[in-house]
Design a protein around this motif. Structure first.
Motif, PDB file in Angstrom:
ATOM      1  N   ARG A   1     100.783 -28.978  42.026  1.00 14.18           N
ATOM      2  CA  ARG A   1     100.967 -30.087  42.960  1.00 14.18           C
ATOM      3  C   ARG A   1     102.283 -30.784  42.668  1.00 14.18           C
ATOM      4  NH1 ARG A   1      94.955 -32.819  43.225  1.00 14.18           N
ATOM      5  NH2 ARG A   1      93.879 -30.939  43.928  1.00 14.18           N
ATOM      6  N   ILE A   2     102.960 -31.164  43.731  1.00 16.88           N
ATOM      7  CA  ILE A   2     104.226 -31.871  43.609  1.00 16.88           C
ATOM      8  C   ILE A   2     104.108 -33.171  44.385  1.00 16.88           C
ATOM      9  CG2 ILE A   2     106.698 -31.799  44.091  1.00 16.88           C
ATOM     10  CD1 ILE A   2     106.478 -28.718  43.879  1.00 16.88           C
ATOM     11  N   ASP A   3     104.349 -34.286  43.704  1.00 20.53           N
ATOM     12  CA  ASP A   3     104.293 -35.592  44.344  1.00 20.53           C
ATOM     13  C   ASP A   3     105.375 -36.481  43.729  1.00 20.53           C
ATOM     14  OD1 ASP A   3     103.231 -36.409  41.867  1.00 20.53           O
ATOM     15  OD2 ASP A   3     101.182 -36.420  42.601  1.00 20.53           O
ATOM     16  N   ASP A   4     105.271 -37.780  43.935  1.00 20.02           N
ATOM     17  CA  ASP A   4     106.298 -38.688  43.430  1.00 20.02           C
ATOM     18  C   ASP A   4     106.370 -38.742  41.909  1.00 20.02           C
ATOM     19  OD1 ASP A   4     103.833 -39.952  43.318  1.00 20.02           O
ATOM     20  OD2 ASP A   4     104.635 -41.929  43.760  1.00 20.02           O
ATOM     21  N   ARG A   5     105.356 -38.215  41.224  1.00 22.20           N
ATOM     22  CA  ARG A   5     105.376 -38.162  39.758  1.00 22.20           C
ATOM     23  C   ARG A   5     106.007 -36.875  39.248  1.00 22.20           C
ATOM     24  NH1 ARG A   5      99.240 -39.210  38.392  1.00 22.20           N
ATOM     25  NH2 ARG A   5      99.057 -37.871  40.209  1.00 22.20           N
ATOM     26  N   GLY A   6     106.290 -35.925  40.138  1.00 16.06           N
ATOM     27  CA  GLY A   6     106.871 -34.651  39.748  1.00 16.06           C
ATOM     28  C   GLY A   6     105.883 -33.519  39.952  1.00 16.06           C
ATOM     29  N   ALA A   7     106.162 -32.394  39.332  1.00 14.40           N
ATOM     30  CA  ALA A   7     105.318 -31.204  39.449  1.00 14.40           C
ATOM     31  C   ALA A   7     104.283 -31.214  38.330  1.00 14.40           C
ATOM     32  CB  ALA A   7     106.163 -29.948  39.376  1.00 14.40           C
ATOM     33  N   ARG A   8     103.046 -30.913  38.694  1.00 11.33           N
ATOM     34  CA  ARG A   8     101.986 -30.882  37.677  1.00 11.33           C
ATOM     35  C   ARG A   8     100.943 -29.847  38.064  1.00 11.33           C
ATOM     36  NH1 ARG A   8      97.759 -34.655  39.528  1.00 11.33           N
ATOM     37  NH2 ARG A   8      98.502 -35.472  41.495  1.00 11.33           N
ATOM     38  N   ILE A   9     100.207 -29.395  37.059  1.00 12.14           N
ATOM     39  CA  ILE A   9      99.100 -28.467  37.251  1.00 12.14           C
ATOM     40  C   ILE A   9      97.816 -29.278  37.263  1.00 12.14           C
ATOM     41  CG2 ILE A   9      97.859 -26.474  36.342  1.00 12.14           C
ATOM     42  CD1 ILE A   9     100.713 -25.839  37.226  1.00 12.14           C
ATOM     43  N   VAL A  10      96.957 -29.028  38.257  1.00 21.05           N
ATOM     44  CA  VAL A  10      95.697 -29.748  38.398  1.00 21.05           C
ATOM     45  C   VAL A  10      94.546 -28.754  38.307  1.00 21.05           C
ATOM     46  CG1 VAL A  10      94.313 -31.161  39.954  1.00 21.05           C
ATOM     47  CG2 VAL A  10      96.780 -31.506  39.834  1.00 21.05           C
ATOM     48  N   ASP A  11      93.542 -29.088  37.518  1.00 21.10           N
ATOM     49  CA  ASP A  11      92.324 -28.293  37.397  1.00 21.10           C
ATOM     50  C   ASP A  11      91.428 -28.657  38.577  1.00 21.10           C
ATOM     51  OD1 ASP A  11      89.829 -27.200  36.741  1.00 21.10           O
ATOM     52  OD2 ASP A  11      90.062 -27.607  34.611  1.00 21.10           O
ATOM     53  N   THR A  12      91.194 -27.717  39.486  1.00 24.97           N
ATOM     54  CA  THR A  12      90.428 -27.983  40.703  1.00 24.97           C
ATOM     55  C   THR A  12      88.947 -27.635  40.566  1.00 24.97           C
ATOM     56  OG1 THR A  12      90.943 -25.794  41.605  1.00 24.97           O
ATOM     57  CG2 THR A  12      92.443 -27.610  42.170  1.00 24.97           C
ATOM     58  N   ARG A  13      88.504 -27.293  39.373  1.00 28.10           N
ATOM     59  CA  ARG A  13      87.094 -26.918  39.187  1.00 28.10           C
ATOM     60  C   ARG A  13      86.153 -28.095  39.299  1.00 28.10           C
ATOM     61  NH1 ARG A  13      87.879 -23.577  33.697  1.00 28.10           N
ATOM     62  NH2 ARG A  13      89.154 -25.403  33.349  1.00 28.10           N
ATOM     63  N   GLY A  14      86.655 -29.302  39.166  1.00 26.12           N
ATOM     64  CA  GLY A  14      85.787 -30.481  39.230  1.00 26.12           C
ATOM     65  C   GLY A  14      85.045 -30.680  37.930  1.00 26.12           C
ATOM     66  N   PRO A  15      84.263 -31.760  37.864  1.00 32.23           N
ATOM     67  CA  PRO A  15      83.524 -32.033  36.616  1.00 32.23           C
ATOM     68  C   PRO A  15      82.435 -30.993  36.390  1.00 32.23           C
ATOM     69  CG  PRO A  15      82.959 -33.612  38.341  1.00 32.23           C
ATOM     70  CD  PRO A  15      84.057 -32.747  38.885  1.00 32.23           C
ATOM     71  N   LEU A  16      82.164 -30.749  35.138  1.00 31.87           N
ATOM     72  CA  LEU A  16      81.099 -29.809  34.776  1.00 31.87           C
ATOM     73  C   LEU A  16      79.743 -30.452  35.005  1.00 31.87           C
ATOM     74  CD1 LEU A  16      82.583 -28.420  31.450  1.00 31.87           C
ATOM     75  CD2 LEU A  16      82.565 -27.306  33.675  1.00 31.87           C
ATOM     76  N   PRO A  17      78.760 -29.697  35.524  1.00 31.64           N
ATOM     77  CA  PRO A  17      77.429 -30.266  35.737  1.00 31.64           C
ATOM     78  C   PRO A  17      76.784 -30.645  34.413  1.00 31.64           C
ATOM     79  CG  PRO A  17      77.489 -27.933  36.349  1.00 31.64           C
ATOM     80  CD  PRO A  17      78.862 -28.307  35.910  1.00 31.64           C
ATOM     81  N   LYS A  18      75.961 -31.688  34.467  1.00 29.22           N
ATOM     82  CA  LYS A  18      75.283 -32.153  33.237  1.00 29.22           C
ATOM     83  C   LYS A  18      73.929 -31.515  33.092  1.00 29.22           C
ATOM     84  CE  LYS A  18      77.659 -36.487  32.993  1.00 29.22           C
ATOM     85  NZ  LYS A  18      77.595 -37.880  32.849  1.00 29.22           N
TER      86      LYS A  18
END
Length: 85
Positions: free
Chosen positions: A68-85
């Motif tokens: 993802r690229i936004d005003d903070r720069g380029a970054r990698i985002v984990d799209t898996r979401g939170p792990l189920p409890k």
């Protein structure tokens, strides 16, 4: 916004980082550089909690990682979401 991504890195902690993310963490002293090897290119940094993290270049990201690229720069985002409890 045109933000170049020169390199992607895989961390020994299973996370992925852009060169922008690494530079920001080093600049803000969240991480401290330990060793940088040029051939092959690898970096060893100390994280804020005192652990060592090995960063190695990669050309591919897993399916769950999104660049993802936004005003903070380029970054990698984990799209898996939170792990189920």
């Amino acid at each position: 916004m045109d933000v170049p991504v020169d390199s992607l890195y895989e961390g020994s902690n299973g996370h992925y980082y852009t060169d922008c993310q690494i530079a920001r963490r080093l600049r803000t002293e969240q991480w401290k550089p330990c060793i940088r090897q040029r051939d092959p290119d690898r970096r060893l940094v100390e994280t804020g909690d005192g652990n060592l993290l090995l960063l190695t270049p990669t050309d591919t990201l897993p399916e769950w990682a999104e660049l993802r690229i936004d005003d903070r720069g380029a970054r990698i985002v984990d799209t898996r979401g939170p792990l189920p409890k």
